[in-house]
Design a protein around this motif. Structure first.
Motif, PDB file in Angstrom:
ATOM      1  N   UNK A  65       0.810  -1.214   0.000  1.00 36.86           N
ATOM      2  CA  UNK A  65       0.000   0.000   0.000  1.00 36.86           C
ATOM      3  C   UNK A  65       0.843   1.263   0.000  1.00 36.86           C
ATOM      4  N   UNK A  66       2.146   1.108  -0.062  1.00 31.66           N
ATOM      5  CA  UNK A  66       3.005   2.281  -0.141  1.00 31.66           C
ATOM      6  C   UNK A  66       3.021   3.113   1.126  1.00 31.66           C
ATOM      7  N   UNK A  67       2.982   2.436   2.284  1.00 26.45           N
ATOM      8  CA  UNK A  67       2.886   3.162   3.555  1.00 26.45           C
ATOM      9  C   UNK A  67       4.091   4.062   3.783  1.00 26.45           C
ATOM     10  N   UNK A  68       5.287   3.559   3.415  1.00 26.28           N
ATOM     11  CA  UNK A  68       6.492   4.340   3.714  1.00 26.28           C
ATOM     12  C   UNK A  68       6.489   5.667   2.963  1.00 26.28           C
ATOM     13  N   UNK A  69       5.967   5.661   1.756  1.00 24.05           N
ATOM     14  CA  UNK A  69       5.891   6.923   1.011  1.00 24.05           C
ATOM     15  C   UNK A  69       4.827   7.832   1.630  1.00 24.05           C
ATOM     16  N   UNK A  70       3.700   7.248   2.017  1.00 21.74           N
ATOM     17  CA  UNK A  70       2.631   8.070   2.588  1.00 21.74           C
ATOM     18  C   UNK A  70       3.087   8.727   3.886  1.00 21.74           C
ATOM     19  N   UNK A  72       5.879   9.933   4.631  1.00 15.85           N
ATOM     20  CA  UNK A  72       6.642  11.153   4.383  1.00 15.85           C
ATOM     21  C   UNK A  72       5.717  12.339   4.153  1.00 15.85           C
ATOM     22  N   UNK A  73       4.457  12.069   3.904  1.00 12.43           N
ATOM     23  CA  UNK A  73       3.497  13.116   3.592  1.00 12.43           C
ATOM     24  C   UNK A  73       2.497  13.360   4.712  1.00 12.43           C
ATOM     25  N   UNK A  74       2.681  12.664   5.845  1.00 16.05           N
ATOM     26  CA  UNK A  74       1.749  12.789   6.951  1.00 16.05           C
ATOM     27  C   UNK A  74       2.490  13.325   8.176  1.00 16.05           C
ATOM     28  N   UNK A  82      -1.905   4.980  10.308  1.00 16.12           N
ATOM     29  CA  UNK A  82      -1.428   4.024   9.310  1.00 16.12           C
ATOM     30  C   UNK A  82      -0.754   2.828   9.969  1.00 16.12           C
ATOM     31  N   UNK A 335      13.898   9.134  10.024  1.00 10.61           N
ATOM     32  CA  UNK A 335      14.841  10.227   9.781  1.00 10.61           C
ATOM     33  C   UNK A 335      14.031  11.516   9.854  1.00 10.61           C
ATOM     34  N   UNK A 341       6.794  16.432   9.753  1.00 16.32           N
ATOM     35  CA  UNK A 341       6.662  15.167   9.035  1.00 16.32           C
ATOM     36  C   UNK A 341       8.025  14.483   8.961  1.00 16.32           C
ATOM     37  N   UNK A 343      11.265  12.757   7.406  1.00 14.73           N
ATOM     38  CA  UNK A 343      11.894  12.819   6.082  1.00 14.73           C
ATOM     39  C   UNK A 343      11.854  11.444   5.441  1.00 14.73           C
ATOM     40  N   UNK A 344      12.061  10.428   6.261  1.00 16.18           N
ATOM     41  CA  UNK A 344      12.018   9.054   5.759  1.00 16.18           C
ATOM     42  C   UNK A 344      11.575   8.186   6.924  1.00 16.18           C
ATOM     43  N   UNK A 346      11.034   4.055   7.784  1.00 19.09           N
ATOM     44  CA  UNK A 346      11.115   2.667   7.338  1.00 19.09           C
ATOM     45  C   UNK A 346      10.608   1.767   8.446  1.00 19.09           C
TER      46      UNK A 346
ATOM     47  N   UNK B 146       9.948   5.470  -3.747  1.00 19.17           N
ATOM     48  CA  UNK B 146      10.478   6.058  -2.516  1.00 19.17           C
ATOM     49  C   UNK B 146      11.525   7.140  -2.786  1.00 19.17           C
ATOM     50  N   UNK B 148      12.826  10.748  -3.727  1.00 22.46           N
ATOM     51  CA  UNK B 148      12.184  12.023  -3.431  1.00 22.46           C
ATOM     52  C   UNK B 148      11.690  12.715  -4.701  1.00 22.46           C
TER      53      UNK B 148
ATOM     54  N   UNK C 123      -2.026   6.969  -2.236  1.00 19.02           N
ATOM     55  CA  UNK C 123      -0.930   6.028  -2.428  1.00 19.02           C
ATOM     56  C   UNK C 123      -0.730   5.717  -3.903  1.00 19.02           C
ATOM     57  N   UNK C 124       0.519   5.463  -4.248  1.00 20.26           N
ATOM     58  CA  UNK C 124       0.840   5.192  -5.650  1.00 20.26           C
ATOM     59  C   UNK C 124       0.428   3.799  -6.079  1.00 20.26           C
ATOM     60  N   UNK C 125       0.150   2.908  -5.106  1.00 23.63           N
ATOM     61  CA  UNK C 125      -0.060   1.514  -5.490  1.00 23.63           C
ATOM     62  C   UNK C 125      -1.457   1.003  -5.164  1.00 23.63           C
ATOM     63  N   UNK C 126      -2.334   1.859  -4.639  1.00 21.85           N
ATOM     64  CA  UNK C 126      -3.657   1.391  -4.222  1.00 21.85           C
ATOM     65  C   UNK C 126      -4.694   1.831  -5.256  1.00 21.85           C
TER      66      UNK C 126
END
Lengths: 386, 188, 195
Positions: A65-70, A72-74, A82, A335, A341, A343-344, A346, B146, B148, C123-126
């Motif tokens: 579901x791309x949680x790690x990317x989300x 960075x935006x929350x 999440x 990070x 928010x 930065x990264x 994991x 991932x 940036x 999300x990019x994948x959902x």
């Protein structure tokens, strides 16, 4: 603007082989992503010689579901929501793991009462998670009744207790940075103690249903052995590792929160087979009840939330915090660049790492044993794929 | 559990290994941390695994961070010793343009999927990895999410609010929906 | 529906089944009655909502009592509960499973993720809603919805199956209906109930 980006299956199933070489008398069997025994949307491609497994390859990502990317935006409080949904069988432990990391960043002190509540809900959720394992593992082996006892009756009682303190059954968002969301309601501790009392005879019932069941024993003892060296090399943690012998438990080895104040044992197995992995979880339920009883007896007064503002901006830096979840070491690596928010971010999911052992475990076993081995690893796909 | 002697032993063996300096008012883990050049990473890891005083046999996790301003990817390895119960953080920096580093999967089998995940989502190639394929996304997915500077390509499943979609601000709110066109409002 | 050949049977249809007596009814009504009383969903869990779906099948909520028994293969199922996040990689498999189910087939979208993407809306994948892939009959809000909410959805679906006949639309349909057709059927069913 809309470019046609289609996943490979969209024009009908494309069963990529994943396994390159198939011998003359061998065949490939596809298990999943829709299969009742894969506990979610895991896909395993098996290479069979007759009924004997020669090779296996996992195909993940069906719940990515791309949680790690989300993240960075929350903002930080939004990420707790999440984290609930990563390992949905032990959401309290996920909240807790994330909050431990942010508290490390903020250098926050946690009030003792908040720590006690966290230990209570964390251990209750560990029991609930092991009950799901107990029920579904029974179904995998062919026993349906344990599911109705553990999942349908006893786990619901734990969910009732959770519902009382936070209003939710599965996704709690209860453990917050600095403490917990709300204080426990009046009489809640008493109801937890009453639940512990009710569960004592029921745990014996669990043993009668599965632990001493001859069919269950025949199907699990000696099946899917994982040696301690191999387990450590792969990075397997939690009950799956302890079943192979090592007593690695973060609650004992590197005590966090207030675990050093409680008396409990770390159950281990000897052979690392399916039965040992089952037995370790079954005994962990007993140990968790011991912790809960001690925590209820010495439950302190005081504030349930530390001094943390509604909006917080941690200092620049990076931390990795991990704790012992029901499936193993659950870690969050954050990070921070000084904003509200991360930065990264994991997540180190225990299931993801543990599942790597599957390939080694199933080799040489028969098709029916694969289901037992899959069940005994007790993974959650939400956490594997994130 | 700060163990500077661990770092010193690694540095004594590998002179090009450094301990990253801690700037003021920044926060970091108390564990020992070493910064290793990319070309000696495997040698250092093998030493950490096989040396009896180190004995880092349990790979906890590895991941990568995209520091786009410094134009580097930082790889972070967390290692643990089940026998000696100590941990170490190994870091290595590589250039964003040449995103490749040697795989440590031959040393710890547990790094297999984690390296594949970094390859899939961050686009870093691990040379010597036995099975370097995408793990989460499907083959042919455009871009590495991932990173940036990831640009999202909208497809038929999307609503247009995805992170990385061109025309969205950093918080993911479509500028057009808010009436922001980038032009000064008239009448003022 | 005016002009329907079965209009005169309305009164008979409203009879409750008397003890052991012979009753007269239309085949359509009888089939719908049987259909709605034994909805067999596909055992198909995707994410968190699947746990609540399992809880609904287990002892406390016990969906057996409304005739809902999970089937492990799409060939024997007539309801698909999309319980969880549909990601793009899984989407073709969901489509495939839907088309493997025999007609008439129904879809309940359970939870925020399969309704609209939920917490993963950016999300990019959902996939942002399972209705981007397959037509949906009932949407259940919640994250995750409680088993009671799923029970309400099942009852609503039973109602819907019951009202197909009233709406003048046959359940058996040669091709996959679009969302517009389903909405039309839905509206007709609601109007039929009002009148």
């Amino acid at each position: 603007m809309a470019t046609d980006v289609k996943p490979p299956l969209s024009k009908g199933p494309v069963f990529e082989t994943l396994i390159e070489k198939v011998g003359e008398n061998e065949m490939l069997l596809n298990l999943g992503p829709q299969h009742p025994s894969t506990h979610g949307v895991l896909r395993v491609v098996l290479k069979l010689d007759g009924e004997v497994i020669r090779d296996a390859e996992c195909d993940l990502g069906y719940l990515h579901r791309g949680v790690e990317k989300l993240c960075e935006n929350r903002t930080y409080p939004m990420i707790i929501v999440l984290s609930d949904r990563n390992d949905y069988l032990s959401a309290m432990n996920n909240n807790w793991g994330f909050c431990l990391a942010v508290e490390k960043l903020l250098k926050t002190e946690i009030p003792a009462r908040a720590d006690y509540i966290r230990i209570l809900v964390g251990e209750l959720n560990r029991i609930a998670s092991h009950m799901v394992f107990y029920g579904t593992f029974g179904i995998d082996i062919g026993a349906f009744t344990p599911f109705l006892h553990a999942f349908g009756r006893d786990r619901e009682e734990i969910l009732d207790l959770f519902e009382e303190i936070c209003g939710a059954r599965i996704t709690y968002n209860y453990v917050r940075v600095g403490g917990v969301m709300l204080d426990v309601p009046e009489g809640w501790i008493g109801r937890v103690q009453a639940f512990c009392e009710r569960m004592k005879p029921r745990l014996e019932e669990y043993d009668k249903l599965l632990t001493y069941n001859p069919i269950f024993i025949d199907r699990t003892i000696g099946v899917g052995k994982l040696s301690a060296e191999k387990a450590i090399e792969i990075g397997v943690t939690g009950p799956a590792l302890r079943a192979s012998g090592p007593t690695l438990d973060l609650r004992k080895d590197h005590p966090y929160s207030l675990y050093s104040q409680f008396k409990f044992d770390v159950p281990t197995g000897k052979n690392g087979d399916c039965y040992d992995r089952y037995m370790v979880r079954r005994q962990e339920m007993t140990e968790s009840f011991r912790i809960i009883e001690q925590a209820c007896a010495t439950f302190p007064d005081g504030p349930f939330m530390g001094k943390v503002g509604k909006v917080y901006r941690p200092a620049i830096g990076e931390v990795y915090a991990q704790h012992e979840g029901p499936r193993g070491w659950l870690g969050y690596y954050i990070v921070s660049d000084g904003t509200d928010r991360p930065y990264r971010l994991h997540i180190r999911p225990p299931s993801f790492v543990n599942l790597q052992a599957l390939k080694e475990l199933v080799k040489g076993w028969k098709m029916a044993d694969v289901i037992a081995i899959l069940g005994s690893l007790d993974f959650v796909l939400g956490e594997v794929d994130r | 559990m700060y163990l500077p002697e661990l770092c010193q032993k690694v540095i004594a063996k590998f002179p090009d290994v450094t301990v990253p300096p801690v700037a003021e008012k920044t926060i970091r883990d108390p564990e020992a941390m070493v910064m290793v050049p990319a070309k000696t990473l495997v040698a250092v890891c093998r030493f950490l695994r096989e040396n009896d005083e180190m004995a880092f046999d349990l790979p906890i996790q590895m991941t990568a961070v995209d520091y786009i301003k410094e134009n580097v990817f930082e790889l972070v390895y967390y290692l643990y010793s089940s026998r000696r119960k100590h941990a170490i953080i190994v870091k290595s920096r590589i250039d964003r343009a040449a995103a490749a580093i040697e795989s440590v999967t031959p040393i710890w089998a547990g790094m297999d999927w984690q390296e594949r995940e970094v390859f899939d989502l961050m686009g870093i190639t691990f040379t010597g990895h036995p099975n370097l394929k995408r793990i989460m996304m499907w083959e042919g997915f455009p871009g590495f999410p991932l990173r940036k500077d990831y640009v999202h390509v909208t497809d038929r499943y999307d609503s247009g609010l995805e992170v990385g979609t061109p025309g969205l601000d950093a918080k993911g709110v479509p500028l057009k929906a808010l009436g922001i066109t980038g032009e000064a409002p008239s009448g003022h | 529906m005016s002009g329907n050949a079965f209009d005169s049977l309305d009164k008979i249809r409203q009879h409750k089944f008397p003890g052991g007596e012979l009753i007269m009814t239309s085949v359509d009504f009888f089939i719908d009655w049987a259909r709605k009383s034994s909805i067999w969903p596909l055992t198909f869990g995707l994410a968190c909502c699947a746990i609540e779906m399992m809880a609904a099948y287990a002892s406390r909520y016990d969906f057996d009592r409304v005739g809902v028994i999970p089937r492990p293969t799409p060939r024997q199922a007539d309801l698909m509960i999309i319980a969880g996040t549909v990601v793009k990689k899984m989407a073709p498999a969901v489509e495939l499973l839907y088309h493997q189910m025999p007609e008439p087939r129904f879809v309940i979208s359970m939870g925020a993720c399969s309704n609209c993407g939920g917490p993963y809306y950016d999300s990019y994948s959902v996939a942002k809603g399972v209705d981007k892939l397959i037509p949906v009959d009932i949407y259940v809000p919640g994250c995750p919805p409680r088993p009671e909410a799923l029970h309400t959805a099942i009852v609503a679906l039973q109602d819907k199956i019951d009202k197909y006949w009233d709406a003048g639309k046959r359940v058996l349909r040669p091709e996959m209906p679009t969302n517009e057709v389903l909405r039309e059927i839905n509206d007709a069913a609601i109007n039929a109930r009002k009148s």
